[in-house]
Design a protein around this motif. Structure first.
Motif, PDB file in Angstrom:
ATOM      1  N   GLY A 180       0.841  -1.189   0.000  1.00 14.53           N
ATOM      2  CA  GLY A 180       0.000   0.000   0.000  1.00 14.53           C
ATOM      3  C   GLY A 180       0.873   1.234   0.000  1.00 14.53           C
ATOM      4  O   GLY A 180       1.995   1.206   0.510  1.00 14.53           O
ATOM      5  N   GLN A 181       0.363   2.317  -0.579  1.00 15.75           N
ATOM      6  CA  GLN A 181       1.121   3.562  -0.538  1.00 15.75           C
ATOM      7  C   GLN A 181       0.230   4.674  -0.008  1.00 15.75           C
ATOM      8  O   GLN A 181      -0.998   4.610  -0.110  1.00 15.75           O
ATOM      9  CB  GLN A 181       1.691   3.901  -1.917  1.00 15.75           C
ATOM     10  N   GLY A 182       0.861   5.675   0.595  1.00 23.19           N
ATOM     11  CA  GLY A 182       0.101   6.807   1.119  1.00 23.19           C
ATOM     12  C   GLY A 182       0.841   8.105   0.864  1.00 23.19           C
ATOM     13  O   GLY A 182       2.068   8.121   0.721  1.00 23.19           O
ATOM     14  N   PHE A 183       0.062   9.182   0.770  1.00 21.33           N
ATOM     15  CA  PHE A 183       0.629  10.522   0.577  1.00 21.33           C
ATOM     16  C   PHE A 183      -0.139  11.484   1.464  1.00 21.33           C
ATOM     17  O   PHE A 183      -1.352  11.344   1.632  1.00 21.33           O
ATOM     18  CB  PHE A 183       0.509  10.949  -0.892  1.00 21.33           C
ATOM     19  N   HIS A 232       0.286  10.086   8.985  1.00 20.52           N
ATOM     20  CA  HIS A 232      -0.913  10.059   8.139  1.00 20.52           C
ATOM     21  C   HIS A 232      -0.626   9.301   6.836  1.00 20.52           C
ATOM     22  O   HIS A 232      -1.425   8.466   6.398  1.00 20.52           O
ATOM     23  CB  HIS A 232      -1.380  11.481   7.813  1.00 20.52           C
ATOM     24  N   ALA A 233       0.519   9.581   6.215  1.00 24.71           N
ATOM     25  CA  ALA A 233       0.868   8.874   4.973  1.00 24.71           C
ATOM     26  C   ALA A 233       1.029   7.382   5.247  1.00 24.71           C
ATOM     27  O   ALA A 233       0.578   6.529   4.468  1.00 24.71           O
ATOM     28  CB  ALA A 233       2.150   9.457   4.380  1.00 24.71           C
ATOM     29  N   LEU A 239       9.939  11.962   3.803  1.00 22.17           N
ATOM     30  CA  LEU A 239       9.449  13.270   4.224  1.00 22.17           C
ATOM     31  C   LEU A 239      10.071  14.318   3.313  1.00 22.17           C
ATOM     32  O   LEU A 239      11.270  14.272   3.023  1.00 22.17           O
ATOM     33  CB  LEU A 239       9.833  13.530   5.686  1.00 22.17           C
ATOM     34  N   ILE A 240       9.237  15.266   2.859  1.00 17.51           N
ATOM     35  CA  ILE A 240       9.676  16.217   1.839  1.00 17.51           C
ATOM     36  C   ILE A 240       9.497  17.646   2.353  1.00 17.51           C
ATOM     37  O   ILE A 240       8.360  18.100   2.550  1.00 17.51           O
ATOM     38  CB  ILE A 240       8.863  16.033   0.536  1.00 17.51           C
ATOM     39  N   ALA A 258       4.572  14.120   2.786  1.00 17.30           N
ATOM     40  CA  ALA A 258       5.119  12.814   3.177  1.00 17.30           C
ATOM     41  C   ALA A 258       4.556  11.737   2.265  1.00 17.30           C
ATOM     42  O   ALA A 258       3.391  11.796   1.861  1.00 17.30           O
ATOM     43  CB  ALA A 258       4.757  12.502   4.627  1.00 17.30           C
ATOM     44  N   GLN A 259       5.409  10.776   1.931  1.00 19.85           N
ATOM     45  CA  GLN A 259       4.998   9.595   1.174  1.00 19.85           C
ATOM     46  C   GLN A 259       5.358   8.368   1.994  1.00 19.85           C
ATOM     47  O   GLN A 259       6.348   8.393   2.724  1.00 19.85           O
ATOM     48  CB  GLN A 259       5.744   9.516  -0.154  1.00 19.85           C
ATOM     49  N   ALA A 260       4.580   7.297   1.859  1.00 22.14           N
ATOM     50  CA  ALA A 260       4.907   6.075   2.597  1.00 22.14           C
ATOM     51  C   ALA A 260       4.514   4.852   1.792  1.00 22.14           C
ATOM     52  O   ALA A 260       3.563   4.870   1.018  1.00 22.14           O
ATOM     53  CB  ALA A 260       4.188   6.062   3.940  1.00 22.14           C
TER      54      ALA A 260
END
Ligand code: MG
Length: 402
Positions: free
Chosen positions: A248-251, A286-287, A342-343, A392-394
């Motif tokens: 799974g991916q999150g942003f 959250h991501a 983290l960006i 943030a991306q995960a």
């Protein structure tokens, strides 16, 4: 613990009647044929203790409680093998299997007679939803239901001189576990078992002897019993078919506002601004929560925790992530690894990466080498480059039952 229903079809079709059951898993045997090393329940298959496979599977299907019958001195082995799972208990085993089962039944004395109970051998790790559903459905019209395979090989007996005699195999089956009964039926059958009959080798035999009607459901080669050292190599192969890997991916992004610091991946970092959000605005968590929800196909953080609900105002975002982990565990799944990026231009995050990994290791109950936190900038381009906000991306990788 809360009882979770087993559905005779997937929960997405909730018209089926839920069924409730308890389970006794016998893990007290001597493992005398399995060669050197730890006894069978505590050996590992694909990184998990043999007993953990069936305990996890039965808990995730709604068994409440799961009673694990263990040999004297195995309390620490059980605690280690079953760490992190809720809803199981151990009881000491007896001198023989039948006594161990009865000790397990004694631990269920508070459960009603008409409740279904599954009796299972710890040495058969690969119990699936299809087995449990079939057994509980068949139990509705019988005193017991057991999985069994027809005997496919020609059977040979040898005489005193070692010469072979072919035995008929018609009507013969190999009984497996789990075996399903009504608690009251099994209790009464064990109470009526005559001492002179010797030791029963399975529980169906006890119910048959008491006059009960036991029916067969289709067995499964995957319900094999690990008996000999070479069986463990086969189990490693089967383990690859018992789970599937999902990603799974999150942003997430939050806007900067006045303040004196940000919270990222559960770690407070001093800064000349703060992140604005309904909760603690931890974009990293959250991501990651969205990545976990994505891996199990269960919506997104906004659906589970609507910002319109005042309950989530200012809340520690660890609450959201633990909920996503609970949903994963309810599906019998486990987390393999996570990777967060983290960006932002500022604050400078690299000095805090290790603290963030350590915090995630705590929150996720995962070894730190399976947790990655990375930081990058966008070289002053875009909204993060202009320091309007942080993104943030995960990614999360999980294993769930196939
Ligand atoms: Mg957010």
């Amino acid at each position: 613990m809360a009882r979770r229903p087993v559905w005779t079809s997937k929960p997405s079709a909730p018209k089926q009647t839920p069924m409730y059951f308890s389970a006794v898993i016998v893990a007290a045997g001597a493992s005398s044929r399995a060669g050197e090393g730890p006894r069978k329940p505590w050996r590992r298959v694909a990184g998990r203790a043999v007993v953990r496979w069936s305990v996890e599977a039965l808990l995730s299907l709604g068994a409440a409680p799961v009673v694990v019958v263990i040999a004297d001195g195995d309390e620490a082995n059980a605690a280690e093998a079953l760490a992190g799972l809720d809803g199981w208990m151990t009881v000491p085993g007896g001198a023989v299997r039948a006594l161990s089962v009865q000790n397990g039944l004694a631990a269920l004395r508070g459960q009603p007679d008409d409740q279904a109970v599954l009796i299972h051998d710890a040495a058969r790790p690969f119990v699936a939803e299809s087995h449990v559903s079939a057994l509980l459905a068949a139990l509705a019209g019988a005193d017991g239901a057991i999985p069994a395979l027809p005997v496919a090989d020609t059977l040979k007996r040898t005489d005193d001189a070692g010469a072979t005699i072919t035995a008929p195999r018609e009507g013969l089956h190999r009984a497996q576990t789990p075996q399903a009964f009504r608690l009251g039926v099994l209790r009464r059958a064990y109470a009526a078992w005559p001492a002179e009959a010797g030791e029963p080798t399975d529980d169906a035999q006890v119910v048959e002897r008491a006059g009960g009607r036991v029916v067969l459901v289709a067995g499964d080669p995957r319900l094999m019993k690990l008996t000999y050292p070479e069986d463990f190599a086969m189990a490693e192969l089967l383990a690859q078919t018992a789970t599937i890997t999902r990603v799974g991916q999150g942003f997430d992004a939050h806007r900067f506002g006045p303040g004196d610091g940000v919270t990222l991946c559960g770690v407070r970092i001093a800064h000349d601004r703060s992140l604005i959000g309904h909760s603690d605005a931890d974009a990293g968590l959250h991501a990651l929560t969205d990545a976990l929800l994505g891996a199990i196909g269960d919506g997104d953080i906004g659906a589970h925790f609507p910002p319109s609900n005042p309950r989530w105002k200012g809340v520690d975002s660890g609450v959201f992530m633990r909920h996503a982990m609970e949903l994963l565990h309810q599906r019998g799944g486990r987390l393999i690894n996570v990777d967060v990026t983290l960006i932002c231009e500022r604050p400078k995050l690299s000095p805090h990466r290790q603290a963030m990994r350590e915090r995630l290791a705590e929150l996720l109950d995962l070894p730190i080498d399976r947790i990655s936190v990375k930081a990058t900038t966008t070289e002053t381009m875009g909204f993060t480059g202009r320091e309007e906000g942080l993104a943030a991306q995960a990614l999360a990788v999980v294993q769930v039952p196939a």
